[in-house]
Scaffold this motif. Structure first.
Motif, PDB file in Angstrom:
ATOM      1  N   SER A 265      -0.129  12.079  -2.928  1.00 40.13           N
ATOM      2  CA  SER A 265       0.233  10.818  -2.326  1.00 40.13           C
ATOM      3  C   SER A 265       1.728  10.558  -2.425  1.00 40.13           C
ATOM      4  N   ARG A 266       2.404  11.335  -3.262  1.00 40.72           N
ATOM      5  CA  ARG A 266       3.840  11.120  -3.416  1.00 40.72           C
ATOM      6  C   ARG A 266       4.648  12.252  -2.803  1.00 40.72           C
ATOM      7  N   ARG A 267       3.949  13.274  -2.337  1.00 40.43           N
ATOM      8  CA  ARG A 267       4.617  14.373  -1.646  1.00 40.43           C
ATOM      9  C   ARG A 267       3.821  14.704  -0.398  1.00 40.43           C
TER      10      ARG A 267
ATOM     11  N   GLY B  66       0.810  -1.210   0.000  1.00 43.07           N
ATOM     12  CA  GLY B  66       0.000   0.000   0.000  1.00 43.07           C
ATOM     13  C   GLY B  66       0.841   1.256   0.000  1.00 43.07           C
ATOM     14  N   ARG B  67       1.905   1.267   0.796  1.00 40.16           N
ATOM     15  CA  ARG B  67       2.797   2.428   0.824  1.00 40.16           C
ATOM     16  C   ARG B  67       3.516   2.600  -0.512  1.00 40.16           C
ATOM     17  N   LEU B  68       3.935   1.487  -1.106  1.00 36.33           N
ATOM     18  CA  LEU B  68       4.588   1.566  -2.412  1.00 36.33           C
ATOM     19  C   LEU B  68       3.639   2.147  -3.459  1.00 36.33           C
ATOM     20  N   ALA B  69       2.376   1.720  -3.430  1.00 37.87           N
ATOM     21  CA  ALA B  69       1.403   2.206  -4.411  1.00 37.87           C
ATOM     22  C   ALA B  69       1.136   3.695  -4.262  1.00 37.87           C
ATOM     23  N   ASP B  70       1.338   4.234  -3.050  1.00 33.60           N
ATOM     24  CA  ASP B  70       1.114   5.662  -2.817  1.00 33.60           C
ATOM     25  C   ASP B  70       2.380   6.505  -2.979  1.00 33.60           C
TER      26      ASP B  70
ATOM     27  N   ALA C  15      -4.760   8.443  -0.222  1.00 30.96           N
ATOM     28  CA  ALA C  15      -4.695   7.313   0.711  1.00 30.96           C
ATOM     29  C   ALA C  15      -5.315   6.043   0.143  1.00 30.96           C
ATOM     30  N   ILE C  16      -5.669   6.039  -1.146  1.00 37.07           N
ATOM     31  CA  ILE C  16      -6.320   4.870  -1.730  1.00 37.07           C
ATOM     32  C   ILE C  16      -5.424   3.642  -1.644  1.00 37.07           C
ATOM     33  N   GLY C  17      -4.142   3.796  -1.935  1.00 35.85           N
ATOM     34  CA  GLY C  17      -3.234   2.655  -1.896  1.00 35.85           C
ATOM     35  C   GLY C  17      -3.215   1.998  -0.533  1.00 35.85           C
TER      36      GLY C  17
ATOM     37  N   ALA D  15      -1.587  -2.456  -6.134  1.00 34.70           N
ATOM     38  CA  ALA D  15      -1.213  -1.404  -7.076  1.00 34.70           C
ATOM     39  C   ALA D  15      -2.274  -1.231  -8.157  1.00 34.70           C
ATOM     40  N   ALA D  16      -2.835  -2.347  -8.627  1.00 30.08           N
ATOM     41  CA  ALA D  16      -3.841  -2.279  -9.689  1.00 30.08           C
ATOM     42  C   ALA D  16      -5.093  -1.541  -9.233  1.00 30.08           C
ATOM     43  N   GLN D  17      -5.484  -1.727  -7.971  1.00 27.24           N
ATOM     44  CA  GLN D  17      -6.684  -1.043  -7.480  1.00 27.24           C
ATOM     45  C   GLN D  17      -6.464   0.458  -7.349  1.00 27.24           C
ATOM     46  N   ALA D  18      -5.267   0.854  -6.913  1.00 32.49           N
ATOM     47  CA  ALA D  18      -4.959   2.277  -6.853  1.00 32.49           C
ATOM     48  C   ALA D  18      -4.794   2.863  -8.255  1.00 32.49           C
ATOM     49  N   PHE D  19      -4.435   2.028  -9.220  1.00 33.91           N
ATOM     50  CA  PHE D  19      -4.207   2.474 -10.589  1.00 33.91           C
ATOM     51  C   PHE D  19      -5.506   2.908 -11.260  1.00 33.91           C
TER      52      PHE D  19
END
Length: 409
Positions: free
Chosen positions: A207-209, A73-77, A343-345, A130-134
């Motif tokens: 989500s990345r910053r 989850g953290r990686l996906a975000d 926060a979706i990831g 990752a696919a769900q956050a995508f």
């Protein structure tokens, strides 16, 4: 309304080139996965004659999901999801080759098989989150609900196509060609992801910053999130172990073979597709929607448990699939609607922990029930759990003043 807006309203998430590409790639991959799943299940059951051994296969596949979900989850975000999907798809190809080597031996080595399945589960666990956050990045916030629901269509459509073809392939050629087909199918995802242009994606830059500053426990809807995750765990543990339960019921209790097993999964998937299209037409999905959905799922489980013959079980399989499709799509769509995009990831990592991480425990329970009672027992236990979950959801909604949704932030 502009022509682009009219097109989006008419075709929903499929108006996005990125979504069309990814949907097609995942449809091929999910179809191929059933060649591997069915082949391994039948080989293990034929070699051991034990539903408990089949449960260990399921546990090896899904236990890594439970352990890796928070990290995924953290990686996906934080990491571009295209990069994650390329790595996981490539890793899955390598694992499929290893499984071919194991099943190609004259005598099955269960420990080696379980070891390779642990690796497979590790890659698949990260890929699923990752696919769900995508989905958000491909379709944006306005089409997120429909996009999330429609992702269950490629899963269900793959299940409607894959098992039947896999059953015929297994009967004609054996397990190794089935695994080879699965390995090749992963290439479809790699190609689709490579063709998706980063410039076409909807950014989740927050989500990345600084996205880690958004804490789920600080959200006003945190009690609903907890309740949703708990319902997911209860239903998954008791009612979602279809690989173990359907395989044992069809082949051991009802006397079917590979072709009938494939047909059961295919008919099951037809109902799931119907359920997804029905949900896509609803204006909104929320936590409160889980109450009627759980009731429908519980009734479907009971009906299948009471099927007096294989013919009746196959006739009722679409009803069971309808219940599965309604529950999974409602769960995922309502979970994503409750949290901010950043926060979706992480939210979906917790959902995935419940959906896939709990399956190993449910598989062991189902295997024990089947070995000690019959293949019908897990269906009846799952039915009771679904009805109890529906009552719990309704009580929570009533106590929250009827609030089952939350504004996106």
């Amino acid at each position: 309304m502009s022509s682009a807006a009219r097109r989006g309203a008419s075709f929903g998430p499929f108006s996005s080139r990125s979504y069309r590409l990814y949907f097609a790639g995942q449809l091929v991959s999910n179809t191929g996965s059933w060649f591997q799943n069915l082949a391994i299940s039948l080989v293990v059951l034929q070699a051991t004659g034990s539903a408990t051994a089949l449960a260990w296969v399921t546990m090896s596949q899904f236990a890594p999901v439970f352990l890796l979900a928070p990290l995924a989850g953290r990686l996906a975000d934080t990491i571009p999801i295209r990069r994650i999907l390329l790595v996981t798809s490539g890793g899955s190809v390598a694992v499929s080759v290893g499984l071919i080597a194991v099943l190609g031996q004259s005598e099955l080595s269960l420990p080696w098989l379980l070891g390779w399945l642990v690796l497979a589960g590790s890659f698949q666990g990260v890929e699923r989150i990752a696919a769900q956050a995508f989905v958000y990045e491909m379709v944006g916030p306005k089409l997120l609900k429909v996009g999330t629901v429609m992702t269950s269509v490629y899963v269900s459509a793959g299940r409607s196509i894959g098992p039947g073809l896999a059953g015929l392939s297994f009967a004609a050629f054996g397990p190794v060609p089935c695994l080879a087909i699965n390995a090749v199918s992963y290439a479809a995802v790699v190609i689709a992801v490579l063709l998706i242009r980063p410039a076409d994606l909807h950014g989740r830059q927050s989500s990345r910053r600084g996205g880690e500053k958004i804490l789920l426990r600080k959200l006003p809807v945190f009690p609903l999130l907890l309740a949703l995750l708990l319902v997911n765990v209860v239903v998954t543990v008791t009612a979602m172990n279809m690989n173990v339960v359907i395989t044992a019921l069809v082949t051991e209790t009802l006397g079917g073979g590979a072709e009938q097993l494939g047909a059961a999964h295919a008919l099951n998937a037809v109902g799931a597709v119907v359920g997804a299209f029905f949900l896509a037409r609803l204006r909104s999905l929320s936590f409160r929607t889980l109450a009627p959905v759980c009731v429908i799922f519980g009734v479907a489980l009971a009906a299948n448990a009471l099927a007096p013959s294989l013919a009746w079980f196959l006739a009722l399989a679409p009803v069971l699939g309808l219940g599965i499709g309604l529950f999974q799509a409602t769960l995922n769509a309502s979970a994503q609607s409750l949290v901010p995009p950043a926060a979706i990831g992480r939210m979906m990592s917790f959902v995935t922990m419940g959906t896939f991480g709990s399956i190993p425990f449910g598989a062991l329970i189902s295997g024990a029930l089947i070995d000690s009672a019959s293949g019908r027992a897990p269906f009846l236990v799952g039915s009771l759990a679904c009805v109890a979950s529906a009552v719990a959801v309704w009580i929570i909604v009533c106590r929250s003043g009827g609030r089952g949704t939350a504004p996106r932030g």
